[in-house]
Design an enzyme around this catalytic site. Structure first.
Site, PDB file in Angstrom:
ATOM      1  N   SER A 117      16.385  20.995 -15.383  1.00 56.37           N
ATOM      2  CA  SER A 117      15.297  21.908 -15.696  1.00 56.37           C
ATOM      3  C   SER A 117      15.914  23.222 -16.119  1.00 56.37           C
ATOM      4  O   SER A 117      16.955  23.630 -15.593  1.00 56.37           O
ATOM      5  CB  SER A 117      14.437  22.090 -14.455  1.00 56.37           C
ATOM      6  N   GLU A 174      10.303   8.181 -17.155  1.00 53.57           N
ATOM      7  CA  GLU A 174       8.961   8.747 -17.354  1.00 53.57           C
ATOM      8  C   GLU A 174       8.447   8.472 -18.763  1.00 53.57           C
ATOM      9  O   GLU A 174       7.291   8.117 -18.970  1.00 53.57           O
ATOM     10  CB  GLU A 174       8.988  10.263 -17.126  1.00 53.57           C
ATOM     11  N   LYS A 193      17.045  20.485 -10.092  1.00 55.07           N
ATOM     12  CA  LYS A 193      16.278  19.320 -10.548  1.00 55.07           C
ATOM     13  C   LYS A 193      17.045  18.432 -11.513  1.00 55.07           C
ATOM     14  O   LYS A 193      17.768  18.903 -12.366  1.00 55.07           O
ATOM     15  CB  LYS A 193      14.974  19.779 -11.214  1.00 55.07           C
ATOM     16  N   HIS A 235       0.828  -1.216   0.000  1.00 53.63           N
ATOM     17  CA  HIS A 235       0.000   0.000   0.000  1.00 53.63           C
ATOM     18  C   HIS A 235       0.861   1.265   0.000  1.00 53.63           C
ATOM     19  O   HIS A 235       0.463   2.280   0.547  1.00 53.63           O
ATOM     20  CB  HIS A 235      -0.948   0.058   1.207  1.00 53.63           C
TER      21      HIS A 235
END
Ligand code: ARG
Length: 451
Positions: free
Chosen positions: A267, A280, A273, A146
Protein backbone atom coordinates in the site's frame (compact mmCIF):
# COMPACT_ATOMS: atom_id res chain seq x y z
CA UNK A 1 -18.90 11.74 -33.40
CA UNK A 2 -21.59 12.64 -35.86
CA UNK A 3 -24.51 10.53 -36.95
CA UNK A 4 -22.85 9.28 -40.15
CA UNK A 5 -19.80 8.06 -38.20
CA UNK A 6 -21.92 6.09 -35.79
CA UNK A 7 -23.80 4.59 -38.67
CA UNK A 8 -20.77 3.58 -40.70
CA UNK A 9 -19.11 1.86 -37.73
CA UNK A 10 -22.19 0.15 -36.38
CA UNK A 11 -22.02 -3.03 -38.46
CA UNK A 12 -18.22 -3.31 -38.47
CA UNK A 13 -16.69 -6.31 -36.71
CA UNK A 14 -13.26 -6.18 -38.33
CA UNK A 15 -11.48 -4.69 -35.31
CA UNK A 16 -12.20 -7.82 -33.30
CA UNK A 17 -12.90 -10.60 -35.78
CA UNK A 18 -9.43 -10.10 -37.28
CA UNK A 19 -8.36 -12.38 -34.45
CA UNK A 20 -9.79 -15.20 -36.57
CA UNK A 21 -7.40 -14.59 -39.49
CA UNK A 22 -5.55 -17.91 -39.16
CA UNK A 23 -8.76 -19.90 -39.04
CA UNK A 24 -10.31 -17.87 -41.86
CA UNK A 25 -7.33 -18.44 -44.15
CA UNK A 26 -7.02 -22.13 -43.25
CA UNK A 27 -10.73 -22.58 -44.00
CA UNK A 28 -10.42 -20.80 -47.35
CA UNK A 29 -7.39 -22.86 -48.36
CA UNK A 30 -9.11 -26.16 -47.52
CA UNK A 31 -12.24 -25.04 -49.37
CA UNK A 32 -10.19 -23.99 -52.44
CA UNK A 33 -8.31 -27.30 -52.50
CA UNK A 34 -11.64 -29.10 -52.42
CA UNK A 35 -13.05 -26.96 -55.27
CA UNK A 36 -10.04 -27.93 -57.42
CA UNK A 37 -10.24 -31.59 -56.50
CA UNK A 38 -13.92 -31.58 -57.48
CA UNK A 39 -13.12 -29.81 -60.79
CA UNK A 40 -15.30 -26.86 -59.80
CA UNK A 41 -12.25 -24.62 -60.36
CA UNK A 42 -8.97 -25.49 -62.13
CA UNK A 43 -5.75 -26.47 -60.37
CA UNK A 44 -4.07 -23.32 -61.67
CA UNK A 45 -6.81 -21.14 -60.27
CA UNK A 46 -6.56 -22.94 -56.95
CA UNK A 47 -2.78 -22.49 -56.83
CA UNK A 48 -3.10 -18.75 -57.45
CA UNK A 49 -5.74 -18.40 -54.74
CA UNK A 50 -3.80 -20.46 -52.20
CA UNK A 51 -0.54 -18.63 -52.86
CA UNK A 52 -2.37 -15.34 -52.49
CA UNK A 53 -3.91 -16.45 -49.19
CA UNK A 54 -0.56 -17.60 -47.83
CA UNK A 55 0.92 -14.21 -48.72
CA UNK A 56 -1.95 -12.44 -47.00
CA UNK A 57 -1.36 -14.49 -43.85
CA UNK A 58 2.25 -13.35 -43.91
CA UNK A 59 1.23 -9.72 -44.42
CA UNK A 60 -1.06 -9.93 -41.41
CA UNK A 61 1.61 -11.54 -39.26
CA UNK A 62 4.20 -8.97 -40.33
CA UNK A 63 1.71 -6.21 -39.54
CA UNK A 64 1.74 -5.03 -43.16
CA UNK A 65 -1.93 -5.72 -43.84
CA UNK A 66 -4.20 -2.71 -44.22
CA UNK A 67 -7.46 -3.40 -42.40
CA UNK A 68 -10.22 -1.40 -44.05
CA UNK A 69 -13.24 -0.76 -41.82
CA UNK A 70 -15.31 -0.01 -44.92
CA UNK A 71 -15.04 -3.71 -45.69
CA UNK A 72 -16.80 -4.55 -42.41
CA UNK A 73 -15.37 -7.88 -41.39
CA UNK A 74 -12.35 -10.12 -41.69
CA UNK A 75 -13.85 -12.22 -44.52
CA UNK A 76 -14.42 -9.22 -46.79
CA UNK A 77 -11.01 -7.74 -45.91
CA UNK A 78 -9.16 -10.88 -46.88
CA UNK A 79 -11.19 -11.46 -50.03
CA UNK A 80 -10.74 -7.88 -51.19
CA UNK A 81 -6.97 -8.07 -50.63
CA UNK A 82 -6.93 -11.30 -52.63
CA UNK A 83 -8.57 -9.46 -55.55
CA UNK A 84 -5.93 -6.77 -55.45
CA UNK A 85 -3.20 -9.41 -55.45
CA UNK A 86 -4.41 -11.95 -58.03
CA UNK A 87 -7.25 -10.21 -59.87
CA UNK A 88 -10.61 -11.61 -60.94
CA UNK A 89 -9.77 -15.24 -60.19
CA UNK A 90 -10.08 -14.33 -56.50
CA UNK A 91 -13.81 -14.26 -57.11
CA UNK A 92 -13.80 -18.05 -57.55
CA UNK A 93 -12.75 -18.75 -53.98
CA UNK A 94 -16.21 -18.10 -52.58
CA UNK A 95 -17.89 -20.61 -54.95
CA UNK A 96 -20.17 -22.92 -52.98
CA UNK A 97 -19.73 -21.00 -49.76
CA UNK A 98 -21.39 -18.21 -47.82
CA UNK A 99 -20.08 -15.97 -45.07
CA UNK A 100 -22.59 -17.74 -42.85
CA UNK A 101 -20.98 -21.17 -43.03
CA UNK A 102 -17.56 -19.52 -43.29
CA UNK A 103 -17.83 -17.62 -39.99
CA UNK A 104 -19.35 -20.65 -38.25
CA UNK A 105 -16.33 -22.67 -39.40
CA UNK A 106 -13.83 -20.02 -38.30
CA UNK A 107 -15.26 -19.75 -34.85
CA UNK A 108 -15.45 -23.50 -34.33
CA UNK A 109 -11.82 -23.85 -35.41
CA UNK A 110 -10.84 -21.08 -33.02
CA UNK A 111 -12.80 -22.62 -30.16
CA UNK A 112 -11.27 -26.04 -30.64
CA UNK A 113 -7.82 -24.51 -30.34
CA UNK A 114 -8.73 -22.44 -27.29
CA UNK A 115 -10.38 -25.34 -25.51
CA UNK A 116 -7.29 -27.51 -25.97
CA UNK A 117 -5.14 -24.70 -24.58
CA UNK A 118 -7.50 -24.28 -21.63
CA UNK A 119 -7.34 -27.99 -20.83
CA UNK A 120 -3.53 -27.71 -20.83
CA UNK A 121 -3.50 -24.82 -18.35
CA UNK A 122 -5.99 -26.55 -16.09
CA UNK A 123 -3.63 -29.52 -16.12
CA UNK A 124 -0.71 -27.30 -15.03
CA UNK A 125 -2.79 -25.86 -12.23
CA UNK A 126 -3.71 -29.38 -11.12
CA UNK A 127 -0.04 -30.34 -11.08
CA UNK A 128 0.69 -27.32 -8.87
CA UNK A 129 -2.09 -28.39 -6.52
CA UNK A 130 -0.75 -31.94 -6.43
CA UNK A 131 2.76 -30.71 -5.62
CA UNK A 132 1.45 -28.44 -2.86
CA UNK A 133 -0.72 -31.27 -1.49
CA UNK A 134 2.25 -33.59 -1.50
CA UNK A 135 4.33 -31.07 0.46
CA UNK A 136 1.54 -30.54 2.99
CA UNK A 137 0.46 -34.08 3.76
CA UNK A 138 1.21 -33.45 7.43
CA UNK A 139 0.22 -29.79 7.63
CA UNK A 140 -2.84 -29.53 9.86
CA UNK A 141 -5.43 -26.81 9.37
CA UNK A 142 -8.88 -26.27 10.81
CA UNK A 143 -11.62 -27.43 8.42
CA UNK A 144 -14.56 -25.02 8.45
CA UNK A 145 -18.30 -25.19 8.11
CA UNK A 146 -20.27 -21.93 8.28
CA UNK A 147 -16.80 -20.32 8.50
CA UNK A 148 -16.55 -21.78 12.02
CA UNK A 149 -13.70 -24.09 12.94
CA UNK A 150 -15.23 -27.55 12.67
CA UNK A 151 -12.75 -30.44 12.48
CA UNK A 152 -9.03 -30.62 11.81
CA UNK A 153 -7.96 -31.69 8.31
CA UNK A 154 -4.69 -31.73 6.46
CA UNK A 155 -3.94 -28.90 4.08
CA UNK A 156 -3.28 -31.62 1.50
CA UNK A 157 -6.87 -32.82 1.83
CA UNK A 158 -8.18 -29.27 1.47
CA UNK A 159 -6.08 -28.63 -1.67
CA UNK A 160 -7.14 -31.93 -3.20
CA UNK A 161 -10.74 -30.71 -3.03
CA UNK A 162 -9.74 -28.08 -5.61
CA UNK A 163 -7.89 -30.68 -7.67
CA UNK A 164 -11.19 -32.51 -8.12
CA UNK A 165 -13.16 -29.36 -8.91
CA UNK A 166 -10.71 -28.60 -11.72
CA UNK A 167 -10.85 -32.22 -12.86
CA UNK A 168 -14.59 -31.88 -13.39
CA UNK A 169 -14.03 -28.54 -15.12
CA UNK A 170 -11.64 -30.23 -17.50
CA UNK A 171 -14.30 -32.83 -18.29
CA UNK A 172 -16.70 -30.02 -19.11
CA UNK A 173 -14.13 -28.59 -21.54
CA UNK A 174 -13.64 -32.03 -23.15
CA UNK A 175 -17.37 -32.16 -23.61
CA UNK A 176 -17.38 -28.66 -25.13
CA UNK A 177 -14.58 -29.78 -27.45
CA UNK A 178 -16.68 -32.73 -28.63
CA UNK A 179 -19.64 -30.48 -29.34
CA UNK A 180 -17.46 -28.01 -31.26
CA UNK A 181 -15.84 -30.64 -33.43
CA UNK A 182 -18.23 -30.61 -36.45
CA UNK A 183 -17.61 -28.85 -39.76
CA UNK A 184 -20.38 -26.43 -40.85
CA UNK A 185 -18.76 -25.55 -44.20
CA UNK A 186 -20.87 -26.82 -47.07
CA UNK A 187 -24.07 -25.53 -45.49
CA UNK A 188 -23.92 -22.43 -47.68
CA UNK A 189 -26.09 -19.52 -46.63
CA UNK A 190 -28.61 -21.89 -45.05
CA UNK A 191 -29.85 -24.60 -47.43
CA UNK A 192 -26.70 -26.35 -48.67
CA UNK A 193 -24.94 -25.60 -51.98
CA UNK A 194 -25.75 -26.52 -55.60
CA UNK A 195 -22.26 -27.86 -56.39
CA UNK A 196 -20.78 -31.31 -56.03
CA UNK A 197 -18.58 -30.42 -53.09
CA UNK A 198 -16.76 -32.89 -50.84
CA UNK A 199 -17.40 -31.91 -47.25
CA UNK A 200 -15.53 -34.92 -45.82
CA UNK A 201 -12.38 -33.79 -47.61
CA UNK A 202 -12.61 -30.29 -46.06
CA UNK A 203 -13.35 -31.73 -42.61
CA UNK A 204 -10.29 -33.90 -42.89
CA UNK A 205 -8.05 -31.00 -43.98
CA UNK A 206 -9.24 -28.83 -41.11
CA UNK A 207 -9.14 -31.57 -38.47
CA UNK A 208 -12.88 -31.86 -37.79
CA UNK A 209 -14.12 -35.33 -36.82
CA UNK A 210 -17.69 -34.87 -38.07
CA UNK A 211 -19.90 -32.88 -40.43
CA UNK A 212 -22.81 -30.83 -39.15
CA UNK A 213 -25.85 -32.85 -40.24
CA UNK A 214 -28.28 -29.99 -40.93
CA UNK A 215 -27.38 -26.87 -42.90
CA UNK A 216 -29.98 -24.65 -41.21
CA UNK A 217 -28.81 -25.65 -37.76
CA UNK A 218 -25.16 -25.36 -38.79
CA UNK A 219 -25.25 -21.68 -39.76
CA UNK A 220 -27.28 -20.53 -36.79
CA UNK A 221 -26.10 -22.79 -33.96
CA UNK A 222 -23.80 -21.39 -31.29
CA UNK A 223 -24.48 -24.06 -28.61
CA UNK A 224 -20.81 -24.98 -28.66
CA UNK A 225 -20.05 -21.44 -27.49
CA UNK A 226 -22.55 -21.83 -24.69
CA UNK A 227 -20.75 -25.02 -23.66
CA UNK A 228 -17.44 -23.18 -23.65
CA UNK A 229 -18.85 -20.22 -21.71
CA UNK A 230 -20.55 -22.47 -19.14
CA UNK A 231 -17.41 -24.50 -18.60
CA UNK A 232 -15.44 -21.25 -18.28
CA UNK A 233 -17.94 -19.79 -15.83
CA UNK A 234 -17.91 -22.87 -13.60
CA UNK A 235 -14.11 -22.91 -13.67
CA UNK A 236 -14.02 -19.24 -12.67
CA UNK A 237 -16.54 -19.94 -9.91
CA UNK A 238 -14.08 -22.52 -8.54
CA UNK A 239 -11.23 -20.06 -8.98
CA UNK A 240 -13.19 -17.42 -7.08
CA UNK A 241 -13.72 -19.77 -4.13
CA UNK A 242 -10.04 -20.58 -4.07
CA UNK A 243 -9.21 -16.88 -4.43
CA UNK A 244 -11.39 -16.09 -1.44
CA UNK A 245 -9.60 -18.67 0.69
CA UNK A 246 -6.20 -17.43 -0.42
CA UNK A 247 -7.26 -13.89 0.52
CA UNK A 248 -8.41 -15.05 3.96
CA UNK A 249 -5.43 -17.32 4.56
CA UNK A 250 -2.94 -14.57 3.74
CA UNK A 251 -4.64 -12.07 6.08
CA UNK A 252 -3.04 -11.27 9.44
CA UNK A 253 -6.07 -12.81 11.14
CA UNK A 254 -5.43 -16.23 9.60
CA UNK A 255 -1.75 -16.01 8.71
CA UNK A 256 -1.83 -19.52 7.18
CA UNK A 257 0.17 -18.59 4.09
CA UNK A 258 2.51 -15.89 2.84
CA UNK A 259 2.06 -15.12 -0.82
CA UNK A 260 5.20 -14.47 -2.77
CA UNK A 261 5.89 -10.73 -3.15
CA UNK A 262 5.30 -10.98 -6.90
CA UNK A 263 1.67 -11.92 -6.18
CA UNK A 264 1.02 -9.05 -3.77
CA UNK A 265 1.34 -5.30 -3.85
CA UNK A 266 2.15 -2.89 -1.05
CA UNK A 267 0.00 0.00 0.00
CA UNK A 268 1.30 3.46 -0.75
CA UNK A 269 0.45 4.74 2.73
CA UNK A 270 0.31 1.64 4.96
CA UNK A 271 3.71 -0.05 4.84
CA UNK A 272 2.58 -3.12 6.81
CA UNK A 273 0.15 -4.19 4.07
CA UNK A 274 0.70 -6.85 1.43
CA UNK A 275 -2.46 -6.96 -0.59
CA UNK A 276 -3.37 -10.21 -2.38
CA UNK A 277 -4.31 -8.31 -5.55
CA UNK A 278 -4.00 -11.22 -7.98
CA UNK A 279 -6.45 -13.34 -6.01
CA UNK A 280 -8.79 -10.37 -5.59
CA UNK A 281 -8.72 -9.50 -9.29
CA UNK A 282 -9.40 -13.13 -10.20
CA UNK A 283 -12.38 -13.12 -7.81
CA UNK A 284 -13.56 -9.94 -9.50
CA UNK A 285 -12.99 -11.15 -13.05
CA UNK A 286 -15.33 -14.07 -12.39
CA UNK A 287 -18.09 -11.50 -12.85
CA UNK A 288 -17.19 -10.64 -16.43
CA UNK A 289 -16.94 -14.32 -17.37
CA UNK A 290 -20.47 -14.91 -16.03
CA UNK A 291 -21.49 -11.76 -17.89
CA UNK A 292 -20.21 -13.14 -21.18
CA UNK A 293 -22.19 -16.36 -20.64
CA UNK A 294 -25.33 -14.36 -19.90
CA UNK A 295 -24.65 -12.20 -22.93
CA UNK A 296 -24.47 -15.06 -25.45
CA UNK A 297 -27.47 -16.80 -23.85
CA UNK A 298 -29.42 -13.59 -24.27
CA UNK A 299 -28.20 -13.01 -27.84
CA UNK A 300 -29.43 -16.50 -28.80
CA UNK A 301 -32.77 -16.25 -27.03
CA UNK A 302 -35.70 -16.17 -29.42
CA UNK A 303 -33.54 -16.04 -32.59
CA UNK A 304 -35.48 -17.53 -35.49
CA UNK A 305 -33.73 -19.86 -37.95
CA UNK A 306 -31.34 -19.38 -39.56
CA UNK A 307 -28.44 -16.92 -39.56
CA UNK A 308 -29.25 -13.50 -38.14
CA UNK A 309 -26.77 -10.69 -37.87
CA UNK A 310 -27.21 -10.71 -34.09
CA UNK A 311 -24.82 -13.66 -34.18
CA UNK A 312 -21.96 -11.31 -34.99
CA UNK A 313 -22.19 -10.32 -31.31
CA UNK A 314 -20.90 -13.78 -30.34
CA UNK A 315 -17.24 -12.86 -30.67
CA UNK A 316 -16.17 -10.09 -28.30
CA UNK A 317 -17.48 -11.89 -25.22
CA UNK A 318 -15.74 -15.05 -26.34
CA UNK A 319 -12.39 -13.30 -26.78
CA UNK A 320 -12.85 -11.55 -23.44
CA UNK A 321 -13.45 -14.83 -21.62
CA UNK A 322 -10.48 -16.45 -23.37
CA UNK A 323 -8.28 -13.50 -22.36
CA UNK A 324 -9.49 -13.78 -18.77
CA UNK A 325 -9.56 -17.51 -18.16
CA UNK A 326 -6.21 -18.68 -19.51
CA UNK A 327 -4.12 -16.02 -17.69
CA UNK A 328 -6.09 -16.55 -14.47
CA UNK A 329 -5.41 -20.29 -14.43
CA UNK A 330 -1.73 -19.70 -15.19
CA UNK A 331 -1.42 -17.11 -12.42
CA UNK A 332 -3.02 -19.40 -9.85
CA UNK A 333 -0.54 -22.17 -10.63
CA UNK A 334 2.31 -19.73 -10.04
CA UNK A 335 0.74 -18.40 -6.86
CA UNK A 336 0.55 -21.89 -5.33
CA UNK A 337 4.03 -22.83 -6.51
CA UNK A 338 5.54 -19.87 -4.64
CA UNK A 339 3.47 -19.41 -1.49
CA UNK A 340 4.90 -20.25 1.92
CA UNK A 341 2.70 -22.21 4.28
CA UNK A 342 2.96 -21.26 7.97
CA UNK A 343 2.38 -24.74 9.32
CA UNK A 344 2.89 -23.59 12.94
CA UNK A 345 0.07 -21.13 12.66
CA UNK A 346 -2.24 -23.57 10.92
CA UNK A 347 -1.57 -26.18 13.60
CA UNK A 348 -2.21 -23.62 16.37
CA UNK A 349 -5.49 -22.70 14.74
CA UNK A 350 -6.42 -26.38 14.57
CA UNK A 351 -5.57 -26.89 18.26
CA UNK A 352 -7.26 -23.83 19.59
CA UNK A 353 -10.79 -23.88 20.87
CA UNK A 354 -13.12 -26.82 20.75
CA UNK A 355 -12.36 -28.29 17.37
CA UNK A 356 -11.97 -31.81 18.81
CA UNK A 357 -15.49 -31.89 20.28
CA UNK A 358 -16.78 -34.26 17.56
CA UNK A 359 -13.90 -36.64 18.24
CA UNK A 360 -14.81 -36.72 21.92
CA UNK A 361 -18.43 -37.49 21.03
CA UNK A 362 -17.25 -40.29 18.72
CA UNK A 363 -15.03 -41.58 21.56
CA UNK A 364 -18.08 -42.05 23.79
CA UNK A 365 -19.94 -43.80 20.98
CA UNK A 366 -17.07 -46.27 20.66
CA UNK A 367 -17.35 -46.87 24.43
CA UNK A 368 -21.04 -47.77 24.03
CA UNK A 369 -22.94 -44.47 24.33
CA UNK A 370 -25.55 -43.55 21.65
CA UNK A 371 -24.49 -40.75 19.34
CA UNK A 372 -27.36 -38.46 20.40
CA UNK A 373 -26.54 -38.85 24.13
CA UNK A 374 -22.86 -38.41 23.60
CA UNK A 375 -23.53 -35.27 21.53
CA UNK A 376 -25.43 -33.87 24.56
CA UNK A 377 -22.67 -34.82 27.01
CA UNK A 378 -20.03 -33.13 24.87
CA UNK A 379 -22.21 -30.04 24.47
CA UNK A 380 -22.26 -29.80 28.29
CA UNK A 381 -18.52 -30.33 28.38
CA UNK A 382 -17.91 -27.49 25.91
CA UNK A 383 -20.31 -25.19 27.76
CA UNK A 384 -18.52 -25.90 31.03
CA UNK A 385 -15.10 -25.36 29.48
CA UNK A 386 -16.16 -22.06 27.94
CA UNK A 387 -17.65 -20.82 31.22
CA UNK A 388 -14.41 -21.69 33.03
CA UNK A 389 -12.34 -20.18 30.21
CA UNK A 390 -10.57 -23.50 29.58
CA UNK A 391 -9.53 -25.33 26.43
CA UNK A 392 -10.66 -28.94 26.10
CA UNK A 393 -7.12 -30.16 26.71
CA UNK A 394 -7.14 -28.37 30.10
CA UNK A 395 -10.03 -30.49 31.39
CA UNK A 396 -8.95 -33.11 33.95
CA UNK A 397 -9.96 -36.76 33.82
CA UNK A 398 -12.04 -36.26 37.03
CA UNK A 399 -14.04 -33.50 35.34
CA UNK A 400 -14.59 -35.70 32.29
CA UNK A 401 -15.81 -38.56 34.48
CA UNK A 402 -18.35 -36.32 36.21
CA UNK A 403 -20.03 -35.95 32.81
CA UNK A 404 -19.87 -39.64 31.86
CA UNK A 405 -18.40 -42.70 33.58
CA UNK A 406 -17.39 -44.00 30.14
CA UNK A 407 -14.47 -41.54 29.96
CA UNK A 408 -11.09 -43.19 30.67
CA UNK A 409 -7.47 -41.98 30.78
CA UNK A 410 -7.10 -42.38 27.01
CA UNK A 411 -9.48 -39.43 26.46
CA UNK A 412 -6.53 -37.16 27.26
CA UNK A 413 -4.69 -38.59 24.25
CA UNK A 414 -7.20 -37.22 21.77
CA UNK A 415 -5.46 -34.54 19.70
CA UNK A 416 -5.59 -33.42 16.11
CA UNK A 417 -3.31 -36.26 14.97
CA UNK A 418 -5.74 -38.71 16.48
CA UNK A 419 -8.66 -36.86 14.93
CA UNK A 420 -7.14 -36.83 11.44
CA UNK A 421 -5.83 -40.38 11.37
CA UNK A 422 -9.14 -41.77 12.64
CA UNK A 423 -10.92 -40.49 9.52
CA UNK A 424 -9.53 -43.31 7.48
CA UNK A 425 -12.45 -43.76 5.13
CA UNK A 426 -12.15 -43.51 1.34
CA UNK A 427 -12.46 -39.77 0.62
CA UNK A 428 -11.49 -38.85 4.21
CA UNK A 429 -8.64 -36.79 5.62
CA UNK A 430 -6.42 -39.44 7.29
CA UNK A 431 -2.75 -39.24 6.26
CA UNK A 432 -2.97 -42.67 4.60
CA UNK A 433 -6.11 -41.87 2.67
CA UNK A 434 -4.76 -38.55 1.45
CA UNK A 435 -1.50 -40.19 0.33
CA UNK A 436 -3.61 -42.69 -1.62
CA UNK A 437 -5.79 -39.89 -3.00
CA UNK A 438 -2.69 -38.09 -4.28
CA UNK A 439 -1.43 -41.29 -5.91
CA UNK A 440 -4.84 -41.88 -7.48
CA UNK A 441 -4.91 -38.28 -8.76
CA UNK A 442 -1.47 -38.69 -10.32
CA UNK A 443 -2.75 -41.74 -12.15
CA UNK A 444 -5.77 -39.80 -13.41
CA UNK A 445 -3.40 -37.13 -14.74
CA UNK A 446 -1.28 -39.67 -16.60
CA UNK A 447 -4.17 -41.26 -18.43
CA UNK A 448 -6.08 -38.04 -18.96
CA UNK A 449 -4.12 -36.24 -21.69
CA UNK A 450 -5.80 -34.10 -24.35
CA UNK A 451 -7.91 -36.46 -26.42
N1 ARG B 1 -19.33 -10.74 -39.67
C1 ARG B 1 -20.39 -11.68 -39.77
C2 ARG B 1 -20.54 -12.44 -38.45
O1 ARG B 1 -19.64 -12.45 -37.69
C3 ARG B 1 -20.10 -12.67 -40.86
C4 ARG B 1 -21.29 -13.29 -41.47
C5 ARG B 1 -22.09 -12.28 -42.19
N2 ARG B 1 -23.08 -12.86 -42.98
C6 ARG B 1 -24.04 -12.14 -43.56
N3 ARG B 1 -24.89 -12.76 -44.28
N4 ARG B 1 -24.09 -10.84 -43.40
O2 ARG B 1 -21.56 -13.05 -38.16
Amino acid sequence: MNKENHKSLYTVSMHYDKRLYKQDIAGSIAHTEMLAKQRIITDDEASLIIEGLNNIRKEIEDDLFYWDPNLEDIHMNIESRLFSKIGEVAGKMHTGRSRNDQVATDIRLYCKDIISQTIQVIRSLQYSLLAAADKNKLTVIPGYTHMQRAQPVTLAHHLMAYFHMFQRDKDRFYNALQNTDSLPLGSGALAGVPYEIDREFVADKLGFSRLTPNSMDAVSDRDFLLDYHSAASITMMHISRFAEEIILWSSQEFNFINLDDTYTTGSSIMPQKRNPDFAEIARGKTGRVYGNLTSILTIMKGLPLTYNRDLQEDKEGLFDTVDTLIPTLTIFAGMIDTWKVNSNHTADAATDGYILATDIADYLVRKGETFRNSHGIVANLVRKAISEDKKLNQISIEEYRKLSPLFEEDILGIDFHYSISSRNVYGGTSEDMVAKAIAEANEIMETDVVR
